[in-house]
Every structure is written in structure tokens, then in C-alpha cells.
Design a protein around this motif. Structure first.
Motif, PDB file in Angstrom:
ATOM      1  N   VAL A  54       0.853  -1.176   0.000  1.00 46.58           N
ATOM      2  CA  VAL A  54       0.000   0.000   0.000  1.00 46.58           C
ATOM      3  C   VAL A  54       0.898   1.238   0.000  1.00 46.58           C
ATOM      4  O   VAL A  54       1.961   1.240   0.617  1.00 46.58           O
ATOM      5  CB  VAL A  54      -0.925  -0.020   1.234  1.00 46.58           C
ATOM      6  CG1 VAL A  54      -1.713   1.257   1.345  1.00 46.58           C
ATOM      7  CG2 VAL A  54      -1.853  -1.213   1.153  1.00 46.58           C
ATOM      8  N   LEU A  55       0.457   2.282  -0.673  1.00 49.25           N
ATOM      9  CA  LEU A  55       1.313   3.468  -0.850  1.00 49.25           C
ATOM     10  C   LEU A  55       1.787   4.055   0.473  1.00 49.25           C
ATOM     11  O   LEU A  55       2.948   4.401   0.627  1.00 49.25           O
ATOM     12  CB  LEU A  55       0.554   4.532  -1.645  1.00 49.25           C
ATOM     13  CG  LEU A  55       0.265   4.148  -3.098  1.00 49.25           C
ATOM     14  CD1 LEU A  55      -0.732   5.110  -3.712  1.00 49.25           C
ATOM     15  CD2 LEU A  55       1.551   4.134  -3.905  1.00 49.25           C
ATOM     16  N   ILE A  56       0.859   4.158   1.414  1.00 50.14           N
ATOM     17  CA  ILE A  56       1.238   4.795   2.673  1.00 50.14           C
ATOM     18  C   ILE A  56       2.317   3.959   3.391  1.00 50.14           C
ATOM     19  O   ILE A  56       3.209   4.509   4.037  1.00 50.14           O
ATOM     20  CB  ILE A  56       0.009   5.035   3.588  1.00 50.14           C
ATOM     21  CG1 ILE A  56       0.390   5.761   4.879  1.00 50.14           C
ATOM     22  CG2 ILE A  56      -0.704   3.744   3.921  1.00 50.14           C
ATOM     23  CD1 ILE A  56       0.765   7.201   4.689  1.00 50.14           C
ATOM     24  N   GLN A  76      -0.477  12.430   1.765  1.00 44.13           N
ATOM     25  CA  GLN A  76      -0.348  12.364   0.313  1.00 44.13           C
ATOM     26  C   GLN A  76      -0.845  13.674  -0.262  1.00 44.13           C
ATOM     27  O   GLN A  76      -1.923  14.152   0.104  1.00 44.13           O
ATOM     28  CB  GLN A  76      -1.172  11.184  -0.201  1.00 44.13           C
ATOM     29  CG  GLN A  76      -0.950  10.879  -1.661  1.00 44.13           C
ATOM     30  CD  GLN A  76      -2.136  11.259  -2.490  1.00 44.13           C
ATOM     31  OE1 GLN A  76      -3.220  10.733  -2.329  1.00 44.13           O
ATOM     32  NE2 GLN A  76      -1.929  12.213  -3.389  1.00 44.13           N
ATOM     33  N   ILE A  79       0.162  13.560  -7.326  1.00 47.52           N
ATOM     34  CA  ILE A  79       0.702  12.515  -8.174  1.00 47.52           C
ATOM     35  C   ILE A  79       1.425  13.197  -9.301  1.00 47.52           C
ATOM     36  O   ILE A  79       0.901  14.156  -9.874  1.00 47.52           O
ATOM     37  CB  ILE A  79      -0.416  11.651  -8.776  1.00 47.52           C
ATOM     38  CG1 ILE A  79      -1.352  11.175  -7.686  1.00 47.52           C
ATOM     39  CG2 ILE A  79       0.160  10.478  -9.519  1.00 47.52           C
ATOM     40  CD1 ILE A  79      -2.480  10.351  -8.231  1.00 47.52           C
ATOM     41  N   ASP A  81       2.858  12.518 -12.916  1.00 49.04           N
ATOM     42  CA  ASP A  81       2.627  11.462 -13.882  1.00 49.04           C
ATOM     43  C   ASP A  81       3.000  11.842 -15.301  1.00 49.04           C
ATOM     44  O   ASP A  81       2.642  11.138 -16.232  1.00 49.04           O
ATOM     45  CB  ASP A  81       1.148  11.065 -13.842  1.00 49.04           C
ATOM     46  CG  ASP A  81       0.243  12.193 -14.314  1.00 49.04           C
ATOM     47  OD1 ASP A  81       0.500  13.341 -13.931  1.00 49.04           O
ATOM     48  OD2 ASP A  81      -0.695  11.927 -15.069  1.00 49.04           O
ATOM     49  N   ASP A  82       3.700  12.930 -15.461  1.00 49.30           N
ATOM     50  CA  ASP A  82       4.173  13.267 -16.805  1.00 49.30           C
ATOM     51  C   ASP A  82       4.953  12.077 -17.360  1.00 49.30           C
ATOM     52  O   ASP A  82       5.913  11.619 -16.745  1.00 49.30           O
ATOM     53  CB  ASP A  82       5.085  14.498 -16.703  1.00 49.30           C
ATOM     54  CG  ASP A  82       5.628  14.927 -18.056  1.00 49.30           C
ATOM     55  OD1 ASP A  82       5.488  14.155 -19.028  1.00 49.30           O
ATOM     56  OD2 ASP A  82       6.203  16.027 -18.135  1.00 49.30           O
ATOM     57  N   ILE A 107       4.825   6.510 -12.472  1.00 47.96           N
ATOM     58  CA  ILE A 107       4.170   7.656 -11.861  1.00 47.96           C
ATOM     59  C   ILE A 107       4.551   7.641 -10.396  1.00 47.96           C
ATOM     60  O   ILE A 107       4.736   6.578  -9.786  1.00 47.96           O
ATOM     61  CB  ILE A 107       2.637   7.644 -12.017  1.00 47.96           C
ATOM     62  CG1 ILE A 107       1.994   6.555 -11.178  1.00 47.96           C
ATOM     63  CG2 ILE A 107       2.237   7.491 -13.478  1.00 47.96           C
ATOM     64  CD1 ILE A 107       0.496   6.720 -11.087  1.00 47.96           C
ATOM     65  N   VAL A 109       3.813   8.969  -6.451  1.00 43.18           N
ATOM     66  CA  VAL A 109       2.852   9.529  -5.525  1.00 43.18           C
ATOM     67  C   VAL A 109       3.651  10.264  -4.459  1.00 43.18           C
ATOM     68  O   VAL A 109       4.571   9.700  -3.875  1.00 43.18           O
ATOM     69  CB  VAL A 109       1.984   8.424  -4.913  1.00 43.18           C
ATOM     70  CG1 VAL A 109       0.983   9.009  -3.951  1.00 43.18           C
ATOM     71  CG2 VAL A 109       1.278   7.653  -6.023  1.00 43.18           C
ATOM     72  N   LEU A 162      -3.328  26.315   7.388  1.00 43.68           N
ATOM     73  CA  LEU A 162      -4.339  27.289   7.781  1.00 43.68           C
ATOM     74  C   LEU A 162      -5.602  26.641   8.293  1.00 43.68           C
ATOM     75  O   LEU A 162      -6.397  27.271   8.970  1.00 43.68           O
ATOM     76  CB  LEU A 162      -4.689  28.190   6.588  1.00 43.68           C
ATOM     77  CG  LEU A 162      -3.539  29.020   6.018  1.00 43.68           C
ATOM     78  CD1 LEU A 162      -3.966  29.715   4.751  1.00 43.68           C
ATOM     79  CD2 LEU A 162      -3.076  30.033   7.052  1.00 43.68           C
ATOM     80  N   THR A 163      -5.812  25.409   7.948  1.00 44.91           N
ATOM     81  CA  THR A 163      -7.065  24.770   8.343  1.00 44.91           C
ATOM     82  C   THR A 163      -6.859  23.495   9.146  1.00 44.91           C
ATOM     83  O   THR A 163      -7.834  22.847   9.507  1.00 44.91           O
ATOM     84  CB  THR A 163      -7.929  24.435   7.110  1.00 44.91           C
ATOM     85  OG1 THR A 163      -7.164  23.613   6.243  1.00 44.91           O
ATOM     86  CG2 THR A 163      -8.337  25.681   6.372  1.00 44.91           C
TER      87      THR A 163
ATOM     88  N   GLN B  76      -8.195  16.334  -8.878  1.00 44.54           N
ATOM     89  CA  GLN B  76      -7.744  15.054  -8.338  1.00 44.54           C
ATOM     90  C   GLN B  76      -7.820  15.122  -6.823  1.00 44.54           C
ATOM     91  O   GLN B  76      -7.356  16.094  -6.227  1.00 44.54           O
ATOM     92  CB  GLN B  76      -6.308  14.793  -8.803  1.00 44.54           C
ATOM     93  CG  GLN B  76      -5.805  13.411  -8.457  1.00 44.54           C
ATOM     94  CD  GLN B  76      -4.788  13.431  -7.368  1.00 44.54           C
ATOM     95  OE1 GLN B  76      -3.720  14.008  -7.504  1.00 44.54           O
ATOM     96  NE2 GLN B  76      -5.111  12.792  -6.249  1.00 44.54           N
ATOM     97  N   ASP B  81      -5.706   2.528  -3.450  1.00 47.44           N
ATOM     98  CA  ASP B  81      -4.620   1.619  -3.806  1.00 47.44           C
ATOM     99  C   ASP B  81      -4.617   0.338  -2.997  1.00 47.44           C
ATOM    100  O   ASP B  81      -3.629  -0.385  -3.007  1.00 47.44           O
ATOM    101  CB  ASP B  81      -3.288   2.334  -3.622  1.00 47.44           C
ATOM    102  CG  ASP B  81      -3.014   2.665  -2.164  1.00 47.44           C
ATOM    103  OD1 ASP B  81      -3.957   3.086  -1.466  1.00 47.44           O
ATOM    104  OD2 ASP B  81      -1.875   2.477  -1.717  1.00 47.44           O
ATOM    105  N   ARG B 105      -2.881  -5.728 -10.338  1.00 45.15           N
ATOM    106  CA  ARG B 105      -3.283  -4.780  -9.313  1.00 45.15           C
ATOM    107  C   ARG B 105      -3.500  -3.466 -10.018  1.00 45.15           C
ATOM    108  O   ARG B 105      -2.688  -3.037 -10.836  1.00 45.15           O
ATOM    109  CB  ARG B 105      -2.141  -4.617  -8.303  1.00 45.15           C
ATOM    110  CG  ARG B 105      -2.457  -3.606  -7.236  1.00 45.15           C
ATOM    111  CD  ARG B 105      -1.239  -3.295  -6.399  1.00 45.15           C
ATOM    112  NE  ARG B 105      -1.568  -2.330  -5.357  1.00 45.15           N
ATOM    113  CZ  ARG B 105      -0.677  -1.820  -4.535  1.00 45.15           C
ATOM    114  NH1 ARG B 105       0.587  -2.188  -4.608  1.00 45.15           N
ATOM    115  NH2 ARG B 105      -1.026  -0.940  -3.615  1.00 45.15           N
TER     116      ARG B 105
END
Lengths: 244, 244
Positions: A54-56, A76, A79, A81-82, A107, A109, A162-163, B76, B81, B105
Motif C-alpha cells: 500500500v502506498l502509505i 499524500q 501525483i 505522472d508526466d 508515476i 505519488v 491554515l485549516t 484530483q 490503492d 493490481r
DNA sequence: CCAAAAGTGTTTCGTATACACCCATGT
DNA sequence: ACATGGGTGTATACGAAACACTTTTGG
């Protein structure tokens, strides 16, 4: 280390720390023999993800390997992705070798990470990775699109500061109000009125004063405070936004 | 249509529209023969990306194919994932067939999209895709993790509405102030004081009244307004946040 | 006693909130 | 004429902003 990687997706981390009244980012230099400022070998900490990872978790892994730290704030924010983002760099070769697979398009993340710089990063890790803190106001050139990623991370941090109560992730557990103010000033790039700032903060029920002061300073020692996250969450429910 | 796809990455869109004082999302039903509410065949508009395609273009392509619309607001907001997100669904088979490749995947990048529902979607397209608007307050079950994606998109919209002028993407070019108020009330789920709301809006220099009123209504016709984006951008520079 | 940063109050101004009635149109 | 939503003003309360001096410590 090789065929176990997913050669399509990587994770890069923009790691922020607050030090000497400046916001800094932790960059690594893959080629220790060269001068970091001019070699063009500087990059963000990052890696291909592992198959099924998993990405995280990939982001946490990258952070833990580099800093030895766990339980770090990670968010996160984008992304990149160019399709041409890895072109014209011999670091592409490195990716190929690392994955053991032909790398067509990766790509990435991007996460930003906030660390309390007082939890010092073990020196041996910094040395192994050639990691170094650079002021965000003058980040040197990096490989690939990493400068763009870092800029975007900084923008996001400024906006989200700020939030959301992110500032406390960058300060020591126990902090002085003036430290908090200097952090805001550093990130927002403006100066704030000290009296008004203190009044505003002291009204917030989730910033609680301790019966404890700084010591070892050669001026009037400041009263220390902590951020009470539970209290914050319980209050946040009704009035959704963190305003400082 | 087949080998040209990248079988690792997809894009899904949560398309919002504001209609009859309700926020709605556009979902599609892949199996027209069944009752959409119970068939479990409802899904978000989405697709695998094409090899070498930039994500935002994939999102634009999906939107254009489904609605015939271009120049639509797209943002986005997340990546989904979980390695198991496609399991236990025969729609996985469909993906395999579509890509002509083994699908190991797929991570999906989620966009939310805001459309002016008065630009009516051509009926033939809606029919071809079995597209239908569903109130956000009661979105039916969808395949994969699409309910989670839709929820997350709605959350993001609610949050970002507070700091960016997104509302105007959902309204007709020329709108009445009370329409704007009802939009806010629908999205934020609260009711606002009409007089105070109008005062606040009318102070904003980038909301400009026209010399034109509604017609064909059987009550006092409302004065129409437009959002002046250039003016907004020029003002935004100093005081970063959109507050309504 | 000096340097350095911590800490403190009041006034002014603008914006937020609360609240109830008349107006213009189509049918 | 009536039903429907459009449109308006005032008084009060609260928070934002501006502003300069005293306090406490270590050296």
C-alpha cells in the motif's frame, strides 16, 4: 530488493523540519563523492513500491529507513505522472537495475512529512544516505521533477497549515508560544503581532499550558505548552476548521 | 481499445451536479437489463489509462465520452490503492478483457468533477452509458470500492468549497443569489440566514450583478449575477482564502 | 547591570449574528 | 386576489488589529 518491486509506481517524500526558525527539507545525495550543491545528484527520499504494498506503507518504509523514525505525520498531496518525467537522466538506469525490470513509465505519488527536528535523526543513517537539511527558501537543483514536487509540497503545507493543526507536528512535544509564532511566520512568510497572536492561541482550549518552563536559556524562560489532540478532535466536530 | 491500455492505473470520476436544490452524482450502470438500484452494477465513470496518457487527460476523456462536455472543472482528490480493492467482483474479468492483459493490481486515481447541470447532457449519451443522476444523500451500492471513493470525493468537495470558489462551477453562468445560497445549504447541510448571506455575497467584488432578471417564473424575478474569475484571481493574491 | 527574549491591556473598527416584513410577478 | 419566492435594515456582540513597555533570567 529486485523482482519484488512494482516498476510502475513510486513514492517520494518531502520531509519538512523546523530548525533555527527556518523551515527545512531533508534531501539525499546519491553520490557522496561529489559536492551536493553542484553535482545534480540531490533527490527527494523515495522508492518504487513493493508489489502489493500500500502506498502509505511505502512512504512509512522510506521514512523509517532514512530516519529511523516511526509514527510520523504523512500526507499524500499529489501525483506526478508526466510520461517524460524520468527522461534525460541516468537515474533512470538506476531504477531499471533496482527493479530488475524494464522501466517504461513511473508515476510517483508524493507525500509530505512533518517531523519534530528535536528527535534527532541518528547520525549513522544520515551518513549512510547522505541526508542533509536544506532551507526551503533555497532548495538546490534535484534530479527528475523533484524540485517541482518539493515546491508543490510546500504550497500544500502552507495551505493546509491554515485549516489543520499541522504546526504541532513540527514542534517539540512541549513548546513555547513564541516558538509556535516563529513557526507560523516562517511558513507563511509574514510577521505576526506578538500580543494578538498569544491572545488568540491562549483562547484555544486544546493548547494547554504546563507548570513547566524552558531552562538553560539566558533570558526569561518561556512557559511551555502542549497540544491536546483529543480535545481538538472533540471540538473540531462542530466548527470544522482550525484557525489560528 | 485493448493492448493500448496501461493495466496498472485507472481513473475514476465523481461527477457532481446541482439540480432541484440537491447535490447529485452521475453514476453509470453497466448492465442495462437489470434494475440499477439492486443489480450491484452501478459504478463511477472511469477507465484504465492509455499507455503514455497523462492522468488528467484520462479524466477529461472519460468525461467527454460520457457527457460530451469539455472544459469541465476536474480536481484530483485521492488515490485508492488497496491491493484487494478489485477482488471479489466479476468486473475484474471485464478489466482483463478490456486491457487484453493480465490485471494484477490496479490503483485508481480519483477526480471529482463539477458540472453545470443546465448544460444538459445529450440524451443519447446518457442512454448509451446508462448514466443517471442520484442524490448524494442516498447513493446506491456500487461495485469495487466506488462507494468509498464517492464518499471521499464528497468530503473533499465540502472542505474545498469553504476555501475555493467552486460553487460557480455548479451553477449556471448567470445565477440568482438565492440559488447560490441553496447550493451552499445543500452541500454544507445547514441553513443560512438569507439577509446575512446576501449582504456577505454582495460585498464581494467578484460577484457582479447584471441588468437582467429571471423570466418565466411566477414570482418576483431574481436579479442575475455572474462570477468574475479574473477579478477573483487578482484579489486572491493577497488574502489567500475564499470565504463565503 | 546588561543583553535577550518573555509576557502583558486597552481602544478602535469591522464583521457576524439575530430578526420580520413588504415587493414583484404569473396565474 | 393570491401564492410564491425575491428582496431589504438595524441593533448588538464579538473578534481582529494596532500599539509600547515591564519582567525575568543568565552571564
Amino acid at each position: 530488493m529486485t523482482a519484488n518491486l512494482n516498476p510502475h509506481i513510486s513514492v517520494d517524500c518531502v520531509i519538512f523540519g523546523f530548525d533555527e526558525n527556518e523551515l527545512k527539507a531533508l534531501l539525499i545525495n546519491r553520490d557522496p563523492s561529489e559536492d551536493p550543491a553542484s553535482s545534480g545528484k540531490l533527490k527527494l527520499p523515495g522508492d518504487l513500491i513493493i508489489r502489493g504494498e500500500v502506498l502509505i506503507h511505502a512512504a512509512e518504509r522510506i521514512l523509517a529507513e532514512l530516519t529511523g523514525l516511526h509514527d510520523i505525520y504523512l500526507k499524500q498531496f499529489g501525483i506526478f505522472d508526466d510520461p517524460g518525467r524520468l527522461d534525460s537522466s541516468d537515474d533512470l538506469k538506476w531504477l531499471q537495475e533496482r527493479s530488475g525490470l524494464p522501466v517504461e513509465r513511473v508515476i510517483t505519488v508524493a507525500y509530505y512529512s512533518l517531523i519534530k527536528i528535536d528527535k534527532r535523526i541518528p547520525t549513522d543513517l544520515s551518513i549512510a544516505y547522505n541526508a542533509q537539511w536544506y532551507p526551503c527558501s533555497s532548495i538546490p537543483a534535484m534530479i527528475f521533477d523533484h524540485n517541482m514536487i518539493a515546491e508543490s509540497g510546500l504550497d500544500t503545507l502552507r495551505r493546509e497549515m491554515l485549516t489543520e493543526p499541522l504546526c504541532f507536528e513540527l514542534l517539540p512535544e512541549k513548546f513555547a508560544l513564541n516558538q509556535l509564532q516563529r513557526l507560523y511566520e516562517a511558513i507563511l512568510g509574514c510577521s505576526l503581532d506578538n500580543r494578538n497572536f498569544r491572545k488568540k492561541i491562549q483562547r484555544l482550549p486544546y493548547i494547554v499550558p504546563l507548570n513547566e518552563r524552558q531552562n538553560g536559556v539566558r533570558h526569561k524562560p518561556a512557559l511551555l505548552h502542549v497540544f491536546d489532540n483529543e480535545k481538538y478532535i472533540s471540538i473540531k466536530k462542530d466548527n470544522t476548521v482550525f484557525i489560528i
